[in-house]
Design an enzyme around this catalytic site. Structure first.
Site, mmCIF file in Angstrom:
data_model
loop_
_atom_site.group_PDB
_atom_site.id
_atom_site.type_symbol
_atom_site.label_atom_id
_atom_site.label_comp_id
_atom_site.label_asym_id
_atom_site.label_seq_id
_atom_site.Cartn_x
_atom_site.Cartn_y
_atom_site.Cartn_z
ATOM 1 N N TYR A 1 -32.512 -34.822 -18.093
ATOM 2 C CA TYR A 1 -33.625 -35.054 -17.283
ATOM 3 C C TYR A 1 -33.992 -36.531 -16.888
ATOM 4 C CZ TYR A 1 -38.683 -35.185 -15.671
ATOM 5 O OH TYR A 1 -39.930 -35.369 -15.054
ATOM 6 N N TYR B 1 -38.700 -46.506 -22.240
ATOM 7 C CA TYR B 1 -39.002 -48.181 -22.936
ATOM 8 C C TYR B 1 -38.062 -48.706 -23.559
ATOM 9 C CZ TYR B 1 -41.149 -52.099 -25.002
ATOM 10 O OH TYR B 1 -41.294 -53.259 -25.495
ATOM 11 N N LYS C 1 -31.850 -32.306 -14.391
ATOM 12 C CA LYS C 1 -33.060 -32.153 -13.700
ATOM 13 C C LYS C 1 -33.130 -33.168 -13.018
ATOM 14 C CE LYS C 1 -38.233 -31.923 -14.043
ATOM 15 N NZ LYS C 1 -39.434 -31.705 -15.024
ATOM 16 N N THR D 1 -42.517 -33.572 -20.247
ATOM 17 C CA THR D 1 -43.310 -34.660 -20.015
ATOM 18 C C THR D 1 -44.515 -34.320 -19.519
ATOM 19 O OG1 THR D 1 -42.171 -35.100 -18.023
ATOM 20 C CG2 THR D 1 -41.500 -36.427 -20.287
ATOM 21 N N ILE E 1 -37.647 -27.080 -11.476
ATOM 22 C CA ILE E 1 -38.350 -27.311 -12.878
ATOM 23 C C ILE E 1 -39.677 -27.970 -12.064
ATOM 24 C CG2 ILE E 1 -38.847 -28.203 -14.911
ATOM 25 C CD1 ILE E 1 -35.664 -28.022 -15.224
ATOM 26 N N ARG F 1 -40.342 -43.081 -14.323
ATOM 27 C CA ARG F 1 -41.256 -42.954 -15.460
ATOM 28 C C ARG F 1 -40.592 -43.545 -16.722
ATOM 29 N NH1 ARG F 1 -45.458 -38.973 -14.874
ATOM 30 N NH2 ARG F 1 -46.008 -39.746 -16.699
#
Length: 292
Positions: free
Chosen positions: A132, A106, A161, A42, A202, A137
Site C-alpha cells: 500500500y 514517520y 494499492k 488506515t 480499495i 500520509r
C-alpha cells in the site's frame, strides 16, 4: 478480489469497539455487491486501535464474510515490522484471504529498508500480500523499482494499492513490474486506474456506496468504460467531499448523517469535522440516494 471497501471502524459513545455496528456494516457491503472487504486498514483508524482490537476486527470480518464466500484482505500495516508480522500471522490463522500493508509511517525507511520490511512480512505467511503506497500520509514512497523487485523476488507479494495520485506510476509499474495487480487507492481515480489496467479498487467511498463502486468496477472489468466513466462522474461530488478533511473524518460523518453509523465517534487525535464541513457534507449527500 476486485471491488473492496476500506472499512471504517465504528466506536460506541464510550469509544470502545462497536462490534454490532461493525457486523452490520460488513453485511451491508456484501448485500450491495462488494466481493471483498478490508478491515483495519488506515481508513479503519488502525493506528489508534490496540492489537487486541485490531485482531478482533479481522476475526469479525472473516466470521461474517467467509461463510458467504466473500474474501477478506486484512490490514496489517505498522511502522514496526514485528507488529506487522504479528498481525499478518494472526490474519492467516483466522482465515483471511490476504493482507494489505501500508508503508511504514514517520520513520521513513530507505528503499532497501522498505524491501526488507515487506519481504520479512511476506515470508512470515503464505497468503498473498498487497503493498500500500500512500506517500502523502506516510512520508515515504515505495519506488517503482522497489515494488518491482518485491513482486519479482517475493512469491506472495502480488499487488499494490496505488494512492500516490500520479498516473505515471501505472505506466512505470506496467514497464518494470508487468503482471503486478494494481488496485486504485484514490476514489477520484478509480475509473482512470481501471481503464489503464487496474484490477480493482480499495475504496473509501465504497463504505457509503458499495453498490456504485461495485458497478463501476464490474463495468470496467467487462470493458464497458462508458458505464464505468458515467458512474465515476456521478460520484465526483461525494468523492471530493469525503476528503474535505483528513480521512476517515468525513466518511464517518457522512455515514452517521445517513443513519449507517449509530455514533459519530473518533479516537484522538481525530475529531469531528468543522461545522462548515458538516454542512458541506449534508449539502452533497442531498444529491444522492444512499442504499440502506
Amino acid at each position: 478480489m476486485h471491488a473492496l471497501s476500506a472499512l471504517i471502524t465504528p466506536f460506541k459513545a464510550d469509544l470502545t469497539l462497536d462490534e454490532e455496528a461493525y457486523i452490520a456494516l460488513i453485511e451491508r457491503q456484501i448485500e450491495h455487491g462488494m466481493d471483498a472487504c478490508v478491515p483495519v486498514g488506515t481508513t479503519g483508524e488502525s493506528a489508534t486501535l490496540t492489537h487486541q482490537e485490531h485482531m478482533r476486527c479481522i476475526e469479525i470480518a472473516v466470521a461474517v464474510c467467509k461463510p458467504r464466500g466473500i474474501k477478506v484482505l486484512a490490514g496489517v500495516g505498522s511502522n514496526a515490522t514485528s507488529e506487522s508480522i504479528m498481525l499478518a500471522t494472526f490474519a492467516q490463522k483466522v482465515g483471511a484471504s490476504g493482507i494489505l500493508s501500508v508503508s511504514p509511517y514517520y520513520n521513513r525507511p530507505t528503499q532497501q529498508g522498505l524491501f526488507e520490511h515487506y519481504k520479512t512480512i511476506a515470508n512470515s505467511v503464505e497468503i498473498p500480500l498487497i503493498l500500500y503506497d500512500v506517500p502523502g500520509r506516510t512520508g515515504v514512497q515505495i519506488a517503482t523499482q522497489t515494488a518491482a523487485r518485491l513482486f519479482k523476488e517475493v512469491e506472495n507479494v502480488v499487488g499494490i494499492k496505488e494512492a500516490s495520485g500520479a498516473m505515471q506510476r501505472l505506466s512505470d509499474l506496467d514497464r518494470f513490474a508487468e503482471g503486478i495487480l494494481v488496485y486504485s487507492g484514490e476514489d477520484k481515480l478509480n475509473h482512470a486506474i481501471m481503464a489503464c489496467g487496474g484490477v480493482g479498487v480499495i475504496s473509501v467511498t465504497g463504505n457509503l456506496f458499495p453498490n456504485k463502486i461495485s458497478a463501476l468496477v464490474q463495468a470496467a472489468l467487462k470493458g464497458d468504460l462508458v458505464t464505468s466513466r458515467a458512474i465515476q462522474t456521478e460520484l465526483y461530488d461525494i468523492n471530493t467531499a469525503l476528503f474535505c478533511e483528513t480521512n476517515p473524518i468525513p466518511i464517518k460523518a457522512a455515514m452517521h448523517m445517513t443513519g449507517l453509523l449509530p455514533h459519530l465517534t473518533y479516537r484522538l487525535p481525530l475529531v469531528a469535522p468543522s461545522l462548515d464541513n458538516m454542512h458541506y457534507l449534508e449539502t452533497i449527500l442531498e444529491k444522492y440516494e444512499v442504499p440502506v
